[in-house]
Design a protein around this motif. Sequence first.
Motif, PDB file in Angstrom:
ATOM      1  N   PHE A 218      47.465  44.007  39.679  1.00  0.00           N
ATOM      2  CA  PHE A 218      45.963  43.852  39.991  1.00  0.00           C
ATOM      3  C   PHE A 218      46.033  42.651  41.245  1.00  0.00           C
ATOM      4  O   PHE A 218      45.820  41.893  41.020  1.00  0.00           O
ATOM      5  N   PRO A 219      46.055  43.300  42.333  1.00  0.00           N
ATOM      6  CA  PRO A 219      46.132  42.538  43.664  1.00  0.00           C
ATOM      7  C   PRO A 219      44.838  41.817  43.927  1.00  0.00           C
ATOM      8  O   PRO A 219      43.786  42.617  43.509  1.00  0.00           O
ATOM      9  N   LEU A 220      44.954  40.642  44.436  1.00  0.00           N
ATOM     10  CA  LEU A 220      43.607  40.134  44.665  1.00  0.00           C
ATOM     11  C   LEU A 220      43.460  39.848  46.013  1.00  0.00           C
ATOM     12  O   LEU A 220      44.300  39.639  46.946  1.00  0.00           O
TER      13      LEU A 220
ATOM     14  N   ARG B 202      37.916  42.547  40.924  1.00  0.00           N
ATOM     15  CA  ARG B 202      38.719  41.732  41.652  1.00  0.00           C
ATOM     16  C   ARG B 202      37.898  40.626  42.640  1.00  0.00           C
ATOM     17  O   ARG B 202      38.361  39.630  42.817  1.00  0.00           O
ATOM     18  N   LEU B 203      36.809  41.193  43.064  1.00  0.00           N
ATOM     19  CA  LEU B 203      35.721  40.362  43.679  1.00  0.00           C
ATOM     20  C   LEU B 203      35.151  39.261  43.069  1.00  0.00           C
ATOM     21  O   LEU B 203      35.042  38.181  43.331  1.00  0.00           O
ATOM     22  N   GLN B 204      34.788  39.791  41.840  1.00  0.00           N
ATOM     23  CA  GLN B 204      34.079  38.910  41.000  1.00  0.00           C
ATOM     24  C   GLN B 204      34.993  37.753  40.426  1.00  0.00           C
ATOM     25  O   GLN B 204      34.733  36.477  40.478  1.00  0.00           O
ATOM     26  N   LEU B 205      36.078  37.919  40.160  1.00  0.00           N
ATOM     27  CA  LEU B 205      37.312  37.239  39.698  1.00  0.00           C
ATOM     28  C   LEU B 205      37.672  35.815  40.683  1.00  0.00           C
ATOM     29  O   LEU B 205      37.492  34.870  40.529  1.00  0.00           O
ATOM     30  N   VAL B 206      37.502  36.354  41.993  1.00  0.00           N
ATOM     31  CA  VAL B 206      37.549  35.172  43.065  1.00  0.00           C
ATOM     32  C   VAL B 206      36.498  34.677  43.601  1.00  0.00           C
ATOM     33  O   VAL B 206      36.380  34.033  44.754  1.00  0.00           O
ATOM     34  N   GLY B 207      35.088  34.943  42.738  1.00  0.00           N
ATOM     35  CA  GLY B 207      33.956  34.361  43.267  1.00  0.00           C
ATOM     36  C   GLY B 207      33.100  35.218  44.468  1.00  0.00           C
ATOM     37  O   GLY B 207      32.388  34.480  45.044  1.00  0.00           O
ATOM     38  N   LEU B 208      33.611  36.400  44.889  1.00  0.00           N
ATOM     39  CA  LEU B 208      33.055  36.980  45.713  1.00  0.00           C
ATOM     40  C   LEU B 208      32.140  38.437  45.275  1.00  0.00           C
ATOM     41  O   LEU B 208      31.943  39.000  46.295  1.00  0.00           O
TER      42      LEU B 208
ATOM     43  N   ALA C  48      33.848  32.707  52.629  1.00  0.00           N
ATOM     44  CA  ALA C  48      34.550  33.686  51.369  1.00  0.00           C
ATOM     45  C   ALA C  48      35.892  32.980  50.979  1.00  0.00           C
ATOM     46  O   ALA C  48      36.312  32.931  49.807  1.00  0.00           O
ATOM     47  N   PHE C  49      36.690  32.158  51.920  1.00  0.00           N
ATOM     48  CA  PHE C  49      37.968  31.748  51.422  1.00  0.00           C
ATOM     49  C   PHE C  49      37.772  30.567  50.696  1.00  0.00           C
ATOM     50  O   PHE C  49      38.551  30.219  49.611  1.00  0.00           O
ATOM     51  N   ALA C  50      36.470  29.781  50.869  1.00  0.00           N
ATOM     52  CA  ALA C  50      36.405  28.522  50.270  1.00  0.00           C
ATOM     53  C   ALA C  50      36.063  28.959  48.810  1.00  0.00           C
ATOM     54  O   ALA C  50      36.476  28.277  47.771  1.00  0.00           O
ATOM     55  N   LYS C  51      35.371  30.160  48.495  1.00  0.00           N
ATOM     56  CA  LYS C  51      34.940  30.522  47.210  1.00  0.00           C
ATOM     57  C   LYS C  51      36.129  31.060  46.455  1.00  0.00           C
ATOM     58  O   LYS C  51      36.285  30.618  45.361  1.00  0.00           O
ATOM     59  N   PHE C  52      37.174  31.636  47.080  1.00  0.00           N
ATOM     60  CA  PHE C  52      38.153  32.164  46.713  1.00  0.00           C
ATOM     61  C   PHE C  52      39.016  30.946  46.218  1.00  0.00           C
ATOM     62  O   PHE C  52      39.563  30.712  45.155  1.00  0.00           O
ATOM     63  N   THR C  53      39.157  29.891  46.998  1.00  0.00           N
ATOM     64  CA  THR C  53      39.681  28.730  46.630  1.00  0.00           C
ATOM     65  C   THR C  53      39.441  27.879  45.391  1.00  0.00           C
ATOM     66  O   THR C  53      40.328  27.373  44.597  1.00  0.00           O
ATOM     67  N   ASP C  54      37.988  27.792  45.375  1.00  0.00           N
ATOM     68  CA  ASP C  54      37.458  27.289  44.185  1.00  0.00           C
ATOM     69  C   ASP C  54      37.962  27.860  43.063  1.00  0.00           C
ATOM     70  O   ASP C  54      38.144  27.392  41.946  1.00  0.00           O
TER      71      ASP C  54
END
Length: 291
Positions: free
Chosen positions: A148-150, A282-288, A219-225
Motif C-alpha cells: 500500500f504505497p503512500l 492513501r490520500l486520507q491517511l497522509v492528511g491530503l 501538502a508535504f507539511a500535512k504529510f509530515t504531521d
Amino acid sequence: MTNTVKPEHPSVAITGAGSGLGRDLALKLAAKGYRVFGTALQQNEVTDLDKASNGAVSLAVVDITDESAVATWVDQVSKELDDAGLDVLISNAGILTPGPLEVLPLAAVKREFDVNVFGGLSVINAFLPSLRTSRGRIVLIGAMTGRFPLPFNGPSSASKATLEALADIYRAELKPFGIDVVVAQAGNMRTGGPAKTAAALQRVADSMTDEQRALYGEAFAKFTDALNSMQGSGLSADASAERVIELVEQVPAPTRAAVGDDAEEILRLVREKSDAELDALRLQLVGLGDE
C-alpha cells in the motif's frame, strides 16, 4: 493453530542490530537462548549492545552495501557456527527517504535501494550456504507500504514492494533446500524509527527550493504531521519485537504476516478495495484527502 519449535541454542544473524527494532530483537533473542550475531553502523552501538546483553550478542560494524565487508562478516559468523549452519537470518537494516519524487535527488533514491534492497540481497546470498546446512529461515522486515504505497514515501514504498517480490522468488527457488522465507509486513512502530523519520522529514522540507516549496510545501507539511502522528502512536518496541520473534519461530512458516493492528487493517483493505478506493484512502491517511 500454529506451533513454535526451535533447536537447542539456535543461531540468528540480524542486520541493523545496533539500534531500533534490530537491537530489541537481538536482546530478546539472546535472552531466549539464541546465539546472536549482527551488524551495526557504529562502534558505540557494538559496545552498548555487548554491555546490555552481558556479552551474549556479537555485533560487527558492517556497511551492508559493501559486498567485501559483508563477505568478511558472513565468513566470520559461518566459521563460528562451524558445521551447524545459521538457523535464522533477519534482514532488518533499512533507511527512509521521504519526499516528493520530483524533489528527491536521484542519488538519494538509489541510496535507499542500495541499503533496503541490494544490501539485503548481498547478505542473504552470502548466508545461503550456511542456511542450506541448517534448512533455516529468512525473515525480511518489510512494511505495509510494500502493498500500500503512500505519497511522499515513494522510495521506501518502492523498495519494500521490491522485497515482497524478491521474497516470493526466493521462496520458490529455495524450497528444494528447505529454507523458509517470511515477510514481516510492519505497520507503524515505536522502535526508534519515529525520531529518525521526523529528522528526515525536516531535512527534506529545509532542502526545498522556493519553487519546490510552492509546489509541494503545504501538502508535504500535512504529510509530515500525519506520518509523525501515525508513527508516534504505533506498536511499542517491545510488542513489535515480540511479534517478529513469533514469525521467526512459527511452524509452519507463514509466507507473510502483519506486524501491528494498523498493518493488519491496511492489508485487509488492499485485498478488498478497488484501486479508486485505495487511492482515496492513501490520500486520507497522509492528511491530503477531501474535507
